[in-house]
Design an enzyme around this catalytic site. Structure first.
Site, PDB file in Angstrom:
ATOM      1  N   GLU A   1      59.119  14.547  -8.061  1.00 50.04           N
ATOM      2  CA  GLU A   1      58.557  13.296  -7.522  1.00 50.04           C
ATOM      3  C   GLU A   1      58.290  12.314  -8.656  1.00 50.04           C
ATOM      4  O   GLU A   1      58.565  11.117  -8.526  1.00 50.04           O
ATOM      5  CB  GLU A   1      57.290  13.588  -6.737  1.00 50.04           C
ATOM      6  CG  GLU A   1      56.549  12.359  -6.246  1.00 50.04           C
ATOM      7  CD  GLU A   1      57.383  11.455  -5.337  1.00 50.04           C
ATOM      8  OE1 GLU A   1      58.499  11.844  -4.925  1.00 50.04           O
ATOM      9  OE2 GLU A   1      56.938  10.324  -5.072  1.00 50.04           O
TER      10      GLU A   1
ATOM     11  N   TRP B   1      69.406  -5.382   8.356  1.00 48.79           N
ATOM     12  CA  TRP B   1      69.832  -4.618   7.171  1.00 48.79           C
ATOM     13  C   TRP B   1      71.232  -4.152   7.511  1.00 48.79           C
ATOM     14  O   TRP B   1      71.400  -3.250   8.345  1.00 48.79           O
ATOM     15  CB  TRP B   1      68.878  -3.448   6.937  1.00 48.79           C
ATOM     16  CG  TRP B   1      68.945  -2.870   5.566  1.00 48.79           C
ATOM     17  CD1 TRP B   1      68.701  -3.512   4.379  1.00 48.79           C
ATOM     18  CD2 TRP B   1      69.270  -1.525   5.199  1.00 48.79           C
ATOM     19  NE1 TRP B   1      68.850  -2.653   3.333  1.00 48.79           N
ATOM     20  CE2 TRP B   1      69.196  -1.427   3.795  1.00 48.79           C
ATOM     21  CE3 TRP B   1      69.603  -0.392   5.908  1.00 48.79           C
ATOM     22  CZ2 TRP B   1      69.446  -0.255   3.097  1.00 48.79           C
ATOM     23  CZ3 TRP B   1      69.852   0.788   5.209  1.00 48.79           C
ATOM     24  CH2 TRP B   1      69.778   0.840   3.822  1.00 48.79           C
TER      25      TRP B   1
ATOM     26  N   CYS C   1      66.338  -2.490  10.251  1.00 53.69           N
ATOM     27  CA  CYS C   1      66.168  -3.825  10.808  1.00 53.69           C
ATOM     28  C   CYS C   1      64.770  -3.958  11.427  1.00 53.69           C
ATOM     29  O   CYS C   1      64.132  -2.980  11.785  1.00 53.69           O
ATOM     30  CB  CYS C   1      67.198  -4.067  11.904  1.00 53.69           C
ATOM     31  SG  CYS C   1      68.878  -3.817  11.327  1.00 53.69           S
TER      32      CYS C   1
ATOM     33  N   LYS D   1      62.775   0.795   2.779  1.00 54.59           N
ATOM     34  CA  LYS D   1      61.606   1.627   3.064  1.00 54.59           C
ATOM     35  C   LYS D   1      61.988   2.814   3.936  1.00 54.59           C
ATOM     36  O   LYS D   1      61.479   3.903   3.769  1.00 54.59           O
ATOM     37  CB  LYS D   1      60.516   0.816   3.762  1.00 54.59           C
ATOM     38  CG  LYS D   1      59.236   1.602   4.036  1.00 54.59           C
ATOM     39  CD  LYS D   1      58.641   2.160   2.760  1.00 54.59           C
ATOM     40  CE  LYS D   1      57.477   3.090   3.008  1.00 54.59           C
ATOM     41  NZ  LYS D   1      57.083   3.819   1.783  1.00 54.59           N
TER      42      LYS D   1
ATOM     43  N   ASN E   1      68.243  -2.944  16.629  1.00 50.10           N
ATOM     44  CA  ASN E   1      68.007  -2.070  15.478  1.00 50.10           C
ATOM     45  C   ASN E   1      68.619  -0.722  15.836  1.00 50.10           C
ATOM     46  O   ASN E   1      68.355  -0.172  16.894  1.00 50.10           O
ATOM     47  CB  ASN E   1      66.504  -1.913  15.228  1.00 50.10           C
ATOM     48  CG  ASN E   1      66.238  -1.036  14.005  1.00 50.10           C
ATOM     49  OD1 ASN E   1      67.118  -0.863  13.152  1.00 50.10           O
ATOM     50  ND2 ASN E   1      65.062  -0.461  13.928  1.00 50.10           N
ATOM     51  N   GLY E   2      69.493  -0.190  14.967  1.00 53.22           N
ATOM     52  CA  GLY E   2      70.134   1.090  15.240  1.00 53.22           C
ATOM     53  C   GLY E   2      71.648   0.930  15.166  1.00 53.22           C
ATOM     54  O   GLY E   2      72.153  -0.024  14.594  1.00 53.22           O
TER      55      GLY E   2
ATOM     56  N   HIS F   1      69.757  26.157 -20.837  1.00 52.03           N
ATOM     57  CA  HIS F   1      71.076  26.370 -20.220  1.00 52.03           C
ATOM     58  C   HIS F   1      71.841  25.059 -20.092  1.00 52.03           C
ATOM     59  O   HIS F   1      72.542  24.837 -19.115  1.00 52.03           O
ATOM     60  CB  HIS F   1      70.905  27.031 -18.849  1.00 52.03           C
ATOM     61  CG  HIS F   1      70.178  28.327 -18.913  1.00 52.03           C
ATOM     62  ND1 HIS F   1      70.653  29.417 -19.630  1.00 52.03           N
ATOM     63  CD2 HIS F   1      68.974  28.711 -18.427  1.00 52.03           C
ATOM     64  CE1 HIS F   1      69.783  30.409 -19.543  1.00 52.03           C
ATOM     65  NE2 HIS F   1      68.756  30.023 -18.818  1.00 52.03           N
TER      66      HIS F   1
ATOM     67  N   ARG G   1      60.565  -3.879   5.006  1.00 48.60           N
ATOM     68  CA  ARG G   1      61.511  -2.823   5.383  1.00 48.60           C
ATOM     69  C   ARG G   1      62.866  -3.012   4.709  1.00 48.60           C
ATOM     70  O   ARG G   1      63.739  -2.150   4.801  1.00 48.60           O
ATOM     71  CB  ARG G   1      61.692  -2.821   6.902  1.00 48.60           C
ATOM     72  CG  ARG G   1      60.400  -2.620   7.660  1.00 48.60           C
ATOM     73  CD  ARG G   1      60.454  -3.272   9.014  1.00 48.60           C
ATOM     74  NE  ARG G   1      61.353  -2.585   9.883  1.00 48.60           N
ATOM     75  CZ  ARG G   1      60.937  -1.882  10.941  1.00 48.60           C
ATOM     76  NH1 ARG G   1      59.644  -1.773  11.161  1.00 48.60           N
ATOM     77  NH2 ARG G   1      61.777  -1.277  11.726  1.00 48.60           N
TER      78      ARG G   1
ATOM     79  N   GLU H   1      63.083   4.973  -9.105  1.00 48.66           N
ATOM     80  CA  GLU H   1      63.074   4.026  -7.969  1.00 48.66           C
ATOM     81  C   GLU H   1      62.604   2.638  -8.377  1.00 48.66           C
ATOM     82  O   GLU H   1      63.149   1.652  -7.939  1.00 48.66           O
ATOM     83  CB  GLU H   1      62.121   4.542  -6.877  1.00 48.66           C
ATOM     84  CG  GLU H   1      62.710   5.554  -5.936  1.00 48.66           C
ATOM     85  CD  GLU H   1      61.713   5.941  -4.840  1.00 48.66           C
ATOM     86  OE1 GLU H   1      60.531   6.175  -5.150  1.00 48.66           O
ATOM     87  OE2 GLU H   1      62.140   6.006  -3.680  1.00 48.66           O
TER      88      GLU H   1
ATOM     89  N   LYS I   1      59.968   8.559  -8.746  1.00 49.09           N
ATOM     90  CA  LYS I   1      59.134   7.343  -8.822  1.00 49.09           C
ATOM     91  C   LYS I   1      59.620   6.431  -9.936  1.00 49.09           C
ATOM     92  O   LYS I   1      59.801   5.235  -9.752  1.00 49.09           O
ATOM     93  CB  LYS I   1      57.658   7.724  -9.065  1.00 49.09           C
ATOM     94  CG  LYS I   1      56.948   8.220  -7.848  1.00 49.09           C
ATOM     95  CD  LYS I   1      56.511   7.141  -6.906  1.00 49.09           C
ATOM     96  CE  LYS I   1      57.224   6.902  -5.631  1.00 49.09           C
ATOM     97  NZ  LYS I   1      57.932   7.881  -4.935  1.00 49.09           N
TER      98      LYS I   1
HETATM   99  C1  BG6 Z   1      63.675   6.353   1.037  1.00 51.59           C
HETATM  100  C2  BG6 Z   1      62.339   5.813   0.604  1.00 51.59           C
HETATM  101  O1  BG6 Z   1      64.474   5.299   1.475  1.00 51.59           O
HETATM  102  O2  BG6 Z   1      63.523   7.278   2.086  1.00 51.59           O
HETATM  103  C3  BG6 Z   1      61.547   6.966   0.060  1.00 51.59           C
HETATM  104  O3  BG6 Z   1      62.516   4.822  -0.396  1.00 51.59           O
HETATM  105  C4  BG6 Z   1      61.395   8.019   1.129  1.00 51.59           C
HETATM  106  O4  BG6 Z   1      60.256   6.521  -0.351  1.00 51.59           O
HETATM  107  C5  BG6 Z   1      62.745   8.425   1.723  1.00 51.59           C
HETATM  108  O5  BG6 Z   1      60.815   9.178   0.548  1.00 51.59           O
HETATM  109  C6  BG6 Z   1      62.525   9.201   3.016  1.00 51.59           C
HETATM  110  O6  BG6 Z   1      61.905   8.307   3.928  1.00 51.59           O
HETATM  111  P1  BG6 Z   1      60.958   8.896   5.077  1.00 51.59           P
HETATM  112  O7  BG6 Z   1      60.462   7.696   5.809  1.00 51.59           O
HETATM  113  O8  BG6 Z   1      61.837   9.788   5.931  1.00 51.59           O
HETATM  114  O9  BG6 Z   1      59.881   9.673   4.374  1.00 51.59           O
END
Ligand code: BG6
Length: 606
Positions: free
Chosen positions: A479, A75, A2, A601, A101-102, A502, A27, A486, A483
């Site tokens: 990674e 959120w 949030c 995010k 937020n939380g 395997h 976010r 995602e 990417k």
């Molecule tokens: C995900 C993000 O929600 O959280 C990723 O989309 C990120 O990009 C992962 O690697 C961990 O987030 P953070 O802020 O702890 O690096």
């Protein structure tokens, strides 16, 4: 995660709040709202959907009169995304409005108690209990009501509280809340991005603290209500840093920023040819007392950790494991004071990572955090912090966050190896020279792949893509695959190339796309054999190889070349074309690159 904003000044608050919420949109959220007051009544508007919907129903805030206010992007955690569950939430008497937020962990019990006292709940949220507690404890002094309410709450929260008498409070417990100091007006927000348009002078609240803001003053109090002196920090980046800067997407901008971000993260930590860290001061005894390292994180941060693991084991000759935070926290791990836990997090607010960190800290681990957000929860909880200085990362899919995390891990491995007496001066100096050269190498990795859109166009229709590699190449595969998943929503998975036979090779058929990373030269021939294996089953192979590696051309159908760097730094150059490949594939597929579906995010809830 949030977003929270707050304002008090001499101009109308609602337009300022709505603009602030726009700067927090990245976010991820599902509803938005604001509440304002001039003392006397609270005027509120909130709506499911986006900030633009809130702006439409309030004529960009013009319909809401009041020079003090709070705003929120939600959120959903407790209660579906809808108008009623959107924040702010009001007390029954309308005197208090709250944004949060939380998670209030004990909200169910509080709700039961308040209902028993006759309070009526309008929403399904945990947050609403705060509004009713404020009313319950209000005896004419809003500050006392705030303190008594805070004493009842358990869990993580940052809260904005608006009282109809015109008083404005900000409260922090394990969730970021930052105060912005203006001229004749003051602000708060859960993220500096909402403050920078107004001021670069900020105060980071610590857990348990709360603040009262007026147009001319900001007073911070401790949990006992005693005023405390807080340092004023200066934000080092500008508004445009959180803007797109002419790029079509934040993600592309942030990919292109990587040379500068690497430099910003590394250069200040090399003094007279020596790596120095500003907040990592282990004594030799403490250092030699570490007998294992656990790296924990989520998502891309965990894959940065995978790269760091290979390098730290290689240079420091100490056992290193990488544990997904969401697993580590529930695994009853065997940890003691000889364990160093390295926590990696771009946002510093990922719930699983925080929980794993607390678990390990409680068992005696020494905790080093690698985070990108100053004053974040993880930064405050750690024993030591090494910041990545990548600036604000807006795109949900991290790029510069990841490469600067790897940069810190590289420096850390070199630093520790040297402290442990495991590195000759010649190699140390060569590695430090290579660190200085890396920004140029990253730029070359970008320049060598200006035409990667052609490959993206060719391969964007695949619905399954396999990444294979060995050692550091395998770590980068993780990674690269994430990417692609995602942002383009293509099924992609990273496999240790040696594992293919395997099981996974059963999936490889005519026309399958295999992306083979072949930059780790000690195992190059092995990877070449794997390329032959998948080719024999009809796969098309896109290889990633070092410049000048001619042999790869004899086997791979297409090749992405990356500059030859000091081998331990190859992952940083290698990942750049994979970021670009994912970006252009997603673009070809018309995906929402900066805000991929279902993702946020920073996942601050479990
Ligand atoms: C995900 C993000 O929600 O959280 C990723 O989309 C990120 O990009 C992962 O690697 C961990 O987030 P953070 O802020 O702890 O690096």
């Amino acid at each position: 995660m949030c977003g929270i904003v707050g304002f008090t000044g001499t101009r109308e608050a609602a337009p300022v709040l709505i603009d602030g919420l726009r700067r927090l949109e990245y976010r991820g959220y599902d509803s938005a709202g604001v509440a304002v007051s001039d003392g006397g009544t609270v005027n509120m508007a909130k709506v499911k959907g986006y900030v633009k919907n809130l702006s439409e129903i309030t004529h960009d805030g013009a319909d809401l009169k009041g020079r003090i206010g709070i705003g929120h992007t939600r959120w959903a955690t407790h209660g579906a995304p809808n108008d009623v569950n959107a924040h702010p939430h009001l007390s029954s008497d309308g005197r208090f409005a709250v944004v949060h937020n939380g998670i209030i962990e004990n909200y169910a019990l509080l709700r039961q108690e308040l209902t028993g006292r006759g309070y009526k709940f309008a929403s399904d949220t945990d947050t609403e209990v705060v509004a009713h507690l404020l009313e319950l404890y209000y005896d004419g002094d809003a500050k006392r009501a705030v303190m008594r309410t805070a004493a009842r709450l358990e869990g993580s929260y940052s809260l904005g509280v608006l009282c109809s008498d015109g008083r404005l409070f900000a409260m922090r417990e394990q969730s970021p809340l930052i105060l912005g100091l203006g001229v004749g007006e003051n602000y708060f927000a859960s993220d500096v991005a909402a403050l920078v348009p107004h001021t670069k002078n900020v105060i980071y609240l610590d857990d348990g603290e709360f603040a009262e803001l007026t147009p001319d003053s900001v007073t911070v109090y401790d949990v006992l209500g005693r005023a405390v002196e807080k340092p004023v920090s200066r934000v080092t980046w500008d508004v445009e840093a959180a803007e797109k800067g002419g790029y079509e997407h934040f993600m592309l901008k942030e990919i292109m920023e990587q040379p500068a971000c690497f430099k910003a993260t590394v250069e200040p930590r090399i003094k007279d040819g020596r790596i120095v860290f500003e907040n990592f001061d282990l004594t030799d005894e403490e250092l030699h007392g570490i007998n294992r390292v656990i790296i924990t994180a989520c998502g891309s941060a965990s894959y940065a950790g995978q790269v760091g693991r290979y390098i730290m084991e290689e240079l420091c000759r100490i056992p290193v494991s990488v544990e997904l935070a969401s697993e580590l926290r529930y695994r009853n791990p065997i940890i003691d004071k000889h364990t160093m836990l390295i926590v990696i997090s771009q946002s510093g607010e990922t719930a699983d990572t925080i929980a794993a960190m607390r678990e390990c800290k409680a068992r005696g681990a020494r905790v080093l955090a690698i985070v990108n957000v100053v004053g974040s929860t993880i930064a405050k909880l750690a024993d030591h912090v090494i910041y990545t200085w990548a600036g604000p990362e807006i795109a949900v899919a991290t790029t510069k966050g990841y490469t600067t995390q790897v940069a810190v891990l590289d420096m850390l491995a070199i630093y520790l190896a040297d402290r442990l007496g495991l590195m000759e001066k010649e190699r140390y100096d060569r590695l430090v020279d290579a660190l200085h050269a890396m920004p140029g190498q990253i730029q070359r990795a970008i320049d060598l792949n200006r035409n990667i859109g052609r490959l993206a166009k060719k391969f964007c229709r695949h619905n399954a893509i396999y990444f294979i590699g060995r050692n550091l190449d395998y770590a980068v595969c993780m990674e690269g695959a994430l990417k692609l998943k995602e942002i383009s929503y293509i099924f992609a998975e990273a496999y240790a190339a040696g594992e293919l036979k395997h099981g996974t090779i059963a999936l490889v058929e005519e026309g399958s796309l295999v992306i083979a990373l072949a930059c780790y030269e000690p195992l190059f021939d092995k990877t070449m054999s794997n390329i032959e294996e998948v080719k024999a089953r009809g796969a098309e192979v896109l290889a990633v190889a070092l410049e000048g590696s001619r042999k790869i051309l004899s086997k791979a159908d297409d090749v992405i070349f990356v500059p030859r760097t000091e081998p331990v730094f190859n992952p940083i150059a290698q990942v750049v074309p994979l970021q670009l490949f994912a970006y252009y594939v997603a673009r070809e597929r018309g995906c929402d690159i900066d805000k991929p579906k279902n993702l946020a995010k920073s996942v601050t809830v479990e």
